[in-house]
Write a protein that holds these residues in place. Structure first.
Motif, PDB file in Angstrom:
ATOM      1  N   LEU A 267      -5.270   1.690 -11.195  1.00  0.00           N
ATOM      2  CA  LEU A 267      -6.302   0.661 -11.239  1.00  0.00           C
ATOM      3  C   LEU A 267      -5.711  -0.715 -10.887  1.00  0.00           C
ATOM      4  N   LEU A 268      -4.591  -1.029 -11.476  1.00  0.00           N
ATOM      5  CA  LEU A 268      -4.002  -2.349 -11.244  1.00  0.00           C
ATOM      6  C   LEU A 268      -3.439  -2.481  -9.819  1.00  0.00           C
ATOM      7  N   TYR A 269      -2.653  -1.495  -9.383  1.00  0.00           N
ATOM      8  CA  TYR A 269      -2.069  -1.601  -8.037  1.00  0.00           C
ATOM      9  C   TYR A 269      -3.168  -1.642  -6.969  1.00  0.00           C
ATOM     10  N   SER A 270      -4.186  -0.792  -7.127  1.00  0.00           N
ATOM     11  CA  SER A 270      -5.200  -0.741  -6.072  1.00  0.00           C
ATOM     12  C   SER A 270      -5.984  -2.059  -6.018  1.00  0.00           C
ATOM     13  N   THR A 271      -6.134  -2.712  -7.150  1.00  0.00           N
ATOM     14  CA  THR A 271      -6.800  -4.019  -7.140  1.00  0.00           C
ATOM     15  C   THR A 271      -5.917  -5.058  -6.454  1.00  0.00           C
ATOM     16  N   LEU A 272      -4.658  -5.089  -6.844  1.00  0.00           N
ATOM     17  CA  LEU A 272      -3.735  -6.091  -6.277  1.00  0.00           C
ATOM     18  C   LEU A 272      -3.625  -5.941  -4.757  1.00  0.00           C
ATOM     19  N   GLU A 273      -3.674  -4.682  -4.290  1.00  0.00           N
ATOM     20  CA  GLU A 273      -3.561  -4.424  -2.848  1.00  0.00           C
ATOM     21  C   GLU A 273      -4.697  -5.058  -2.042  1.00  0.00           C
ATOM     22  N   THR A 274      -5.846  -5.271  -2.685  1.00  0.00           N
ATOM     23  CA  THR A 274      -6.991  -5.801  -1.939  1.00  0.00           C
ATOM     24  C   THR A 274      -6.988  -7.327  -1.864  1.00  0.00           C
ATOM     25  N   ILE A 275      -6.043  -7.977  -2.562  1.00  0.00           N
ATOM     26  CA  ILE A 275      -6.081  -9.438  -2.609  1.00  0.00           C
ATOM     27  C   ILE A 275      -5.096 -10.025  -1.599  1.00  0.00           C
TER      28      ILE A 275
ATOM     29  N   VAL B  35       7.606  -4.141  -4.139  1.00  0.00           N
ATOM     30  CA  VAL B  35       8.244  -2.825  -4.307  1.00  0.00           C
ATOM     31  C   VAL B  35       7.651  -1.801  -3.329  1.00  0.00           C
ATOM     32  N   ALA B  36       8.521  -0.981  -2.746  1.00  0.00           N
ATOM     33  CA  ALA B  36       8.076   0.099  -1.851  1.00  0.00           C
ATOM     34  C   ALA B  36       7.081   0.980  -2.602  1.00  0.00           C
ATOM     35  N   LYS B  37       5.980   1.312  -1.924  1.00  0.00           N
ATOM     36  CA  LYS B  37       4.877   2.007  -2.597  1.00  0.00           C
ATOM     37  C   LYS B  37       5.316   3.260  -3.370  1.00  0.00           C
ATOM     38  N   GLU B  38       6.169   4.069  -2.751  1.00  0.00           N
ATOM     39  CA  GLU B  38       6.542   5.340  -3.393  1.00  0.00           C
ATOM     40  C   GLU B  38       7.497   5.145  -4.579  1.00  0.00           C
ATOM     41  N   ASP B  39       8.030   3.941  -4.730  1.00  0.00           N
ATOM     42  CA  ASP B  39       8.983   3.693  -5.828  1.00  0.00           C
ATOM     43  C   ASP B  39       8.419   2.764  -6.902  1.00  0.00           C
ATOM     44  N   ARG B  40       7.141   2.505  -6.830  1.00  0.00           N
ATOM     45  CA  ARG B  40       6.539   1.589  -7.801  1.00  0.00           C
ATOM     46  C   ARG B  40       6.573   2.142  -9.225  1.00  0.00           C
ATOM     47  N   SER B  41       6.825   1.245 -10.150  1.00  0.00           N
ATOM     48  CA  SER B  41       6.847   1.610 -11.563  1.00  0.00           C
ATOM     49  C   SER B  41       5.436   1.699 -12.115  1.00  0.00           C
ATOM     50  N   LEU B  42       5.190   2.730 -12.921  1.00  0.00           N
ATOM     51  CA  LEU B  42       3.898   2.828 -13.608  1.00  0.00           C
ATOM     52  C   LEU B  42       3.888   1.964 -14.864  1.00  0.00           C
ATOM     53  N   MET B  43       5.051   1.458 -15.236  1.00  0.00           N
ATOM     54  CA  MET B  43       5.167   0.698 -16.485  1.00  0.00           C
ATOM     55  C   MET B  43       5.176  -0.815 -16.252  1.00  0.00           C
ATOM     56  N   ASN B  44       5.877  -1.263 -15.220  1.00  0.00           N
ATOM     57  CA  ASN B  44       6.026  -2.699 -14.980  1.00  0.00           C
ATOM     58  C   ASN B  44       5.572  -3.021 -13.562  1.00  0.00           C
ATOM     59  N   VAL B  45       4.432  -3.668 -13.464  1.00  0.00           N
ATOM     60  CA  VAL B  45       3.845  -3.965 -12.160  1.00  0.00           C
ATOM     61  C   VAL B  45       4.247  -5.395 -11.763  1.00  0.00           C
ATOM     62  N   VAL B  46       5.056  -5.479 -10.706  1.00  0.00           N
ATOM     63  CA  VAL B  46       5.609  -6.773 -10.291  1.00  0.00           C
ATOM     64  C   VAL B  46       4.879  -7.264  -9.040  1.00  0.00           C
TER      65      VAL B  46
ATOM     66  N   PHE C 288      16.633  -4.492  -4.418  1.00  0.00           N
ATOM     67  CA  PHE C 288      16.156  -3.689  -5.557  1.00  0.00           C
ATOM     68  C   PHE C 288      14.644  -3.454  -5.554  1.00  0.00           C
ATOM     69  N   THR C 289      14.081  -3.327  -4.350  1.00  0.00           N
ATOM     70  CA  THR C 289      12.650  -3.010  -4.248  1.00  0.00           C
ATOM     71  C   THR C 289      12.434  -1.533  -3.922  1.00  0.00           C
ATOM     72  N   THR C 290      13.516  -0.760  -3.915  1.00  0.00           N
ATOM     73  CA  THR C 290      13.422   0.677  -3.622  1.00  0.00           C
ATOM     74  C   THR C 290      14.294   1.449  -4.613  1.00  0.00           C
ATOM     75  N   ILE C 291      14.163   2.774  -4.573  1.00  0.00           N
ATOM     76  CA  ILE C 291      15.043   3.675  -5.327  1.00  0.00           C
ATOM     77  C   ILE C 291      15.846   4.452  -4.280  1.00  0.00           C
ATOM     78  N   PRO C 292      17.165   4.568  -4.472  1.00  0.00           N
ATOM     79  CA  PRO C 292      17.968   5.291  -3.469  1.00  0.00           C
ATOM     80  C   PRO C 292      17.500   6.744  -3.318  1.00  0.00           C
TER      81      PRO C 292
END
Ligand SMILES: *Cc1c(COP(=O)(O)O)cnc(C)c1O
Length: 356
Positions: free
Chosen positions: A269-277, A284-295, A125-129
């Motif tokens: 802002l949040l995803y780009s910060t997390l990516e640098t750590i 979650v696959a980048k193209e299917d990431r939720s804008l509401m719930n960042v896991v 469940f880390t992607t969208i079909p």
């Protein structure tokens, strides 16, 4: 000040909390509390009507789409949708994208046959079909536009899929501009993006109703609610009022398109910060990431404990991940200001610097 990243029930605008509190003491200068007035009075009827018309306006709905506020949470819709739309020997197509989709599937099986049109089970469940396949005779296709627990979201919607399109939008309702008229039924528990727990928004293209060929109990038949303008029985008055205030607030912000711009900035802002750590993992696959719930998770469990404590000490609330996924989840619903995300990002960077 507490920064509330909780997944649900979740943050609402401060103005809404203030106005709702006032209405409990003295509603619209009536000298009465909203909790003690009749629901079939002009005092409350205007609330219900304003809430319904704000939804129509914000979603730009056409004449065939009816707006209802119903009891029971989204979980009731898992059952009410197939009860109203699916014949006993009929087939409904469902996409399997996580915990919430699976709950919907389980209930649909009580009323007819379920076909899985696409599944993300293999990717945990880390992607969208991306490819859907289902019978053209299906009563409808069901999607969960945002999987609150997995942290995935549909960014390419299966519009014009050939059968009625049904969506559980509980965790991204009114957070982005979709072509809402392309959906035949939309449902959402209010407590994530549009109000207090205890009420559901249901938007239905009424032309698809009346074909299920089964006896439907009065309170579960959408047609009865449409006839009664969402006042078949006593509605959850306070929850409807809070939803109405939240919808007013959204309109004042400039509506769905305006909030979408801010939601996109918050998520970027949040995803780009997390990516640098280096010790943070984004499953979650980048193209299917939720804008509401960042896991996200951490490569080392000890770090997770430390980080959780660190965020607590920094007055960040609700960042612990769902028990089924672990790690962390930061929810960025409409009412969460960009400044809270900036704050959270600063705390995360500070923690990373200490560990680096
Ligand atoms: C929270 C949630 C639900 C459940 O809502 P209830 O109001 O608790 O029944 C269903 N679907 C999704 C996508 C959710 O996020």
């Amino acid at each position: 000040m507490i920064h509330n990243f909780n997944a649900g029930p979740s943050i609402l605008p401060k103005e809404v909390f203030e106005q709702a509190s006032q209405a409990i003491l003295n509603f619209n200068n009536s000298g009465l509390s909203i909790l003690e007035i009749g629901h079939r009075t002009p005092l409350f009827e205007t609330v219900m009507e304003e809430a319904r018309s704000l939804v129509k306006e914000l979603m730009q709905l056409d004449e065939d789409h009816e707006v209802l506020f119903l009891h029971g949470g989204a979980t009731t819709q898992f059952m009410q949708v197939p009860m109203n739309l699916l014949k006993q020997d009929g087939v409904a197509a469902y996409t399997e994208t996580g915990t919430w989709a699976n709950k919907a599937i389980k209930e649909a099986k009580l009323f007819g046959h379920v076909e899985i049109a696409g599944s993300a089970k293999e990717s945990n469940f880390t992607t969208i079909p991306k490819q859907l396949s289902f019978s053209k005779t299906a009563a409808y296709l069901h999607i969960t536009t945002n999987e609150t627990i997995a942290g995935t979201q549909w960014h390419h919607l299966p519009y014009d899929c050939g059968v009625p399109l049904v969506a559980d939008m509980s965790s991204d309702i009114l957070s982005r501009t979709l072509n809402f008229n392309k959906f035949d039924l939309i449902y959402a528990g209010a407590q994530k993006n549009m109000g207090a727990a205890g009420v559901n928004l249901v938007v239905i293209n009424k032309t698809i109703l009346g074909n299920a060929e089964r006896v439907i109990p009065t309170v579960l038949d959408y047609q009865n609610h449409i006839k009664e303008k969402s006042m078949l029985n006593t509605p959850p008055v306070f929850a409807v009022y809070v939803a109405m205030l939240t919808l007013r607030w959204l309109k004042e912000q400039g509506g769905v398109a305006a909030i979408e711009t801010i939601n996109q900035q918050k998520a970027d802002l949040l995803y780009s910060t997390l990516e640098t750590i280096p010790f943070i993992n984004l499953p979650v696959a980048k193209e299917d990431r939720s804008l509401m719930n960042v896991v996200f998770t951490m490569k080392d469990e000890m770090l997770e404990k430390e980080f959780l404590q660190y965020t607590k000490d920094a007055n960040m609330y609700g960042v612990k991940g769902h028990r089924s996924v672990g790690g962390f989840r930061m929810s960025l619903y409409n009412a969460l200001p960009l400044s809270s995300v900036q704050y959270g990002v600063d705390v995360i960077k500070e923690f990373a610097a200490k560990k680096g």
